[in-house]
Every structure is written in C-alpha cells, then in structure tokens.
Write an enzyme that holds these catalytic residues in place. Structure first.
Site, PDB file in Angstrom:
ATOM      1  N   TYR A 162      51.432  39.940  42.090  1.00 53.74           N
ATOM      2  CA  TYR A 162      51.374  41.316  41.574  1.00 53.74           C
ATOM      3  C   TYR A 162      52.674  42.097  41.695  1.00 53.74           C
ATOM      4  CZ  TYR A 162      46.464  41.653  40.302  1.00 53.74           C
ATOM      5  OH  TYR A 162      45.262  41.524  39.657  1.00 53.74           O
ATOM      6  N   LYS A 174      44.570  27.821  46.696  1.00 58.13           N
ATOM      7  CA  LYS A 174      44.770  26.674  45.807  1.00 58.13           C
ATOM      8  C   LYS A 174      45.872  25.815  46.434  1.00 58.13           C
ATOM      9  CE  LYS A 174      43.747  24.623  41.941  1.00 58.13           C
ATOM     10  NZ  LYS A 174      42.522  23.860  41.767  1.00 58.13           N
ATOM     11  N   ASP A 223      38.617  27.294  42.976  1.00 56.76           N
ATOM     12  CA  ASP A 223      37.751  26.834  41.882  1.00 56.76           C
ATOM     13  C   ASP A 223      36.394  26.377  42.435  1.00 56.76           C
ATOM     14  OD1 ASP A 223      39.172  24.770  43.111  1.00 56.76           O
ATOM     15  OD2 ASP A 223      39.581  23.655  41.268  1.00 56.76           O
ATOM     16  N   ASP A 273      41.105  39.527  42.799  1.00 56.13           N
ATOM     17  CA  ASP A 273      40.781  40.307  41.596  1.00 56.13           C
ATOM     18  C   ASP A 273      39.681  39.593  40.803  1.00 56.13           C
ATOM     19  OD1 ASP A 273      41.088  42.308  39.580  1.00 56.13           O
ATOM     20  OD2 ASP A 273      42.295  40.893  38.420  1.00 56.13           O
ATOM     21  N   ASP A 317      35.301  40.499  40.391  1.00 57.43           N
ATOM     22  CA  ASP A 317      34.545  40.756  39.146  1.00 57.43           C
ATOM     23  C   ASP A 317      33.345  39.810  39.107  1.00 57.43           C
ATOM     24  OD1 ASP A 317      36.335  42.749  38.272  1.00 57.43           O
ATOM     25  OD2 ASP A 317      36.317  42.023  36.203  1.00 57.43           O
TER      26      ASP A 317
HETATM   27  C1  IPM Z   1      41.426  45.992  39.768  1.00 57.64           C
HETATM   28  C2  IPM Z   1      42.158  45.974  38.450  1.00 57.64           C
HETATM   29  C3  IPM Z   1      43.654  46.060  38.689  1.00 57.64           C
HETATM   30  C4  IPM Z   1      44.081  44.792  39.412  1.00 57.64           C
HETATM   31  C5  IPM Z   1      44.499  46.259  37.418  1.00 57.64           C
HETATM   32  C6  IPM Z   1      44.078  47.466  36.641  1.00 57.64           C
HETATM   33  C7  IPM Z   1      45.963  46.375  37.730  1.00 57.64           C
HETATM   34  O1  IPM Z   1      41.787  44.878  37.697  1.00 57.64           O
HETATM   35  O2  IPM Z   1      41.614  46.946  40.537  1.00 57.64           O
HETATM   36  O3  IPM Z   1      40.631  45.089  40.017  1.00 57.64           O
HETATM   37  O4  IPM Z   1      44.301  43.760  38.787  1.00 57.64           O
HETATM   38  O5  IPM Z   1      44.155  44.868  40.628  1.00 57.64           O
HETATM   39 MN    MN Z   2      40.116  43.757  38.545  1.00 57.65          MN
END
Ligand code: IPM
Ligand code: MN
Ligand code: NAD
Length: 355
Positions: free
Chosen positions: A134, A185, A218, A242, A246
């Site tokens: 990042y 990984k 994975d 990240d 999700d």
């Molecule tokens: C998150 C988002 C951010 C990240 C983006 C918007 C930079 O996806 O906070 O999960 O990747 O950290």
């Molecule tokens: Mn995110």
C-alpha cells in the site's frame, strides 16, 4: 470529564448519508463528546484542490481523540488520488497500524453458509495497515510503450510485522480466545513473507497458551467458507487483510453491517465502515447505516465508553432482529425494504428506550 473531540469526515457517496445517522446516534448518548465536521472528499477536492489542509494531521494528533470516517471514492476522480491523500494518508501518518475488522454474525439469518450460525461465525481480522503493497513504492518505466515495466514493491518491516502480530496475540489473550492464525503467501513470497513466518514463530513463543497456526492465504480463503468456526483471530498483511475482510463481511451479512477500527493504541485512531462510497446506490436512500453505527460503537469502546458502546451495539442487534432493513438485507431477512433514514430513526428510538 473534559470533552473528547471527534473529527467527523463523511467523505463521498453514501459516506455522508450514513455518517449523518452515526453522528445522531452518538449525540443521543449524552456523552462528553464534541463532534466536529470536516468536508474533505471529492467535492472539496474538485472545487479548490484541497485533499487535506497543511497541518491537519498535526491538529488531529494534538487535539482530537478520534476520527469518525464515512467513505471516500468518486467516479469523477478516477485516479482515486484524493482517497489516497485522505484515508491512506491518515492510516500512514497517524501510524494506525492495527486495522481491526471483526467478522461477527449478529443473527443466524444473515449467514450465507448452510449450518453456520452465530456460534460458528465470530472471527476477528488484524490487518496490517501501514505498509505492505500500500505504500506506492514502485514506478513505471517506458510507460505507455510496448516495453513498459510497472513495479509495485511490497514493504515488510521487522517492526511493522512484529507489532501487528503481537497485537493479534494480545487481543486473543485478553479475550480468552484460543487461536491465532496468520495468513501469508510464504511459499512464493520468500523474502517478505518469510519474515512474517519467522516473526510469527517468535511472537507465538511468547504466548504459549495460544494455538498459533500459519496458513497460505488461498487455503485460508477456502477454509473460511468451509469451517469458519476454526478461526478466532486472523492476522495478515495489508492487501490480504483488505480482501479477507470483504469475504468476512459477506459471511456475516454484507458490507452494509461490517465495521472497522484503524488503531494506534493510546493515540488518535480512526473508525469507519469496511464499505466504500457505493456510487451505485448513492443518493437513493438505500445505504445501510448499520456498519457506520457499529463503527461508532467500536470508537466508543476505544474512547473508554464501554457501556455506551454496548448499548449502541445492542440497538443494532435489536434492529436486525426485529426492526426494518435497507434493501441489502432483504434477501436474508425478508422485505419490505426501508430507507437509510427510516432505519436510522428506529435505531435512535431503540437507543432512547434502553437508557
Ligand atoms: C478499505 C478500502 C481501502 C483499502 C481503499 C479505499 C483504499 O478498500 O478500507 O477496505 O484498500 O484499504
Ligand atoms: Mn477494502
Ligand atoms: P463499495 O464498498 O463502495 O461497494 C461494493 C458493493 O456493496 C456495492 O454494490 C454497494 O452498493 C454495496 N454497499 C456498500 N456499502 C453499502 C451499504 N452501507 N449499504 C448497502 N450496500 C452497500 O466498493 P466499490 O464499489 O468497490 O468502491 C466504490 C468506491 O469506494 C471506490 O472509489 C473505492 O475506492 C471506494 N472505497 C472506499 C473505502 C473507504 O473509504 N474505506 C472502502 C472501499 C472502497
């Protein structure tokens, strides 16, 4: 108690829609908080070029207890430079090295997995938040030509890796959780993730009562679907964290109810939903405000208001159990769909009746 100052940055898209509600909830609790609004985001950037004003980080560090953040991202800024300059800049410059993302199921009906309910889905991700892939380290050579080279460098520092792993073990220990799993990984990224493996082995020796396991990311992604109950705390790097969070959100009701903290213990920290600015639903009254509300509860906990945090979390749980819901939850909880504002109003009523 002196007032704790909170910087509210609603941002773009649905950010302001959910932040409005989050702030009303926090204000209704009667705590010594002073919430102050800042208009940083795409509109401001496009209007006068401001991403964050000079000296803002210093002001946050000196005068504020926390940042309550909506979301950033706007199709009119395709390079996303304002989002990097606002959100990632705060994560990096305030050194918010712990991205704490609980993936906890509040209601069995929200689980997409057969036979997995509240007992099975309750893991927490510790995502490294200040380095990894990042840092925008890299560049292009011969850009735009057939010979172009594009390089993105993953930064892993001994200090950065150690402190996030230590934080994960510490969290497990304090909460009586038995297992910490690291996702990496290391079979391919021998240098960087080799460092993670070595540090993980060292730190785990300092916490002999916790079961420590390192897994390839994975395999972990697959296993989180197969047997999520095998995980209490997961620690991982910035990018994998990240993605896994999700996935974790999808296992526990979706992005509309996934909350997070960007934390440096003892210093100003930032609380925000896991979701983004959702341009596809912005301005339509469809945004689920629960992730923002739960991020507020995490912030209260961090600021030392544990009772108020628990009340706010209970109000959200009650809302999911028997209140109305935004369209994202209709497939799981049934219809009809309500608006962001309606859900917000019900939450407020529920909070005031549990005083
Ligand atoms: C998150 C988002 C951010 C990240 C983006 C918007 C930079 O996806 O906070 O999960 O990747 O950290
Ligand atoms: Mn995110
Ligand atoms: P997103 O999280 O904004 O949306 C993904 C999907 O989830 C969309 O279909 C959206 O409608 C839905 N969704 C998200 N939040 C919701 C909510 N509260 N209620 C109901 N549905 C919700 O991710 P994206 O579409 O990939 O990204 C949109 C923009 O947001 C991009 O510019 C991205 O960079 C940015 N982003 C910002 C953050 C942040 O500020 N922390 C996080 C993720 C993405």
């Amino acid at each position: 108690m002196a007032h704790q100052r909170i910087a509210v940055i609603p941002g773009d898209g649905i950010g302001p829609e959910v932040a409005r509600i989050g702030v009303r909830l926090l204000e209704s609790l009667g705590l010594p908080l002073q919430l102050e609004w800042f208009d940083f985001g795409a509109d401001r950037y496009l209007k006068d070029g401001t991403i964050l004003p000079t000296g803002f980080m210093e002001t946050l560090r000196r005068d504020f207890a926390a940042v309550y953040f909506g979301a950033v991202g706007d199709p009119r800024v395709p390079g996303n430079e304002h989002a990097k300059g606002i959100l990632l800049a705060m994560r990096f410059e305030l050194d918010l090295y712990i991205n704490l993302r609980p993936c906890v199921l509040f209601d069995d009906r929200l689980s997409p997995l057969k036979g997995k309910g509240r007992q099975e889905l309750r893991f927490t991700v510790f995502r490294e938040n200040t380095e990894g892939l990042y840092t925008s380290t890299g560049g292009n050579f011969k850009k735009g030509t057939p010979d172009e080279i594009a390089q993105e460098v993953e930064i892993n520092t001994r200090k950065g890796v150690e402190r996030i792993i230590e934080a994960a073990f510490d969290y497990a220990e304090k909460r009586g959780l038995k297992r910490v799993c690291m996702a990496d990984k290391a079979n391919v990224l021998l240098f960087g993730h080799g460092l993670w493996r070595r540090v993980f082995a060292e730190v785990s020796k300092r916490h002999p009562q916790i079961q420590a396991k390192a897994m390839y990311v994975d395999a972990l992604a697959m296993d989180l679907i197969r047997q999520p109950e095998a995980y209490d705390v997961i620690v991982t790097n910035n990018l994998f964290g990240d993605i896994l969070t999700d996935l974790g959100a999808a296992l526990t009701g979706g992005l509309g109810i996934a909350a997070s903290g960007n934390i440096h213990p003892g210093q100003v920290s930032l609380f925000e939903p896991v979701h983004g600015s959702a341009p596809d639903i912005a301005g339509k009254g469809k945004a689920n405000p629960l992730a923002m509300a739960l991020s507020g509860a995490m912030m209260l906990e961090h600021l030392g208001h544990a009772d108020a945090a628990a009340r706010l979390q209970r109000a959200v749980e009650e809302q999911i159990r028997s209140g109305s819901r935004t369209p994202d939850l209709v497939p799981m909880l049934g219809g009809p769909a309500a608006t962001t504002e309606q859900v917000g109003e019900e939450l407020l009523k529920c909070l005031s009746s549990t005083r």
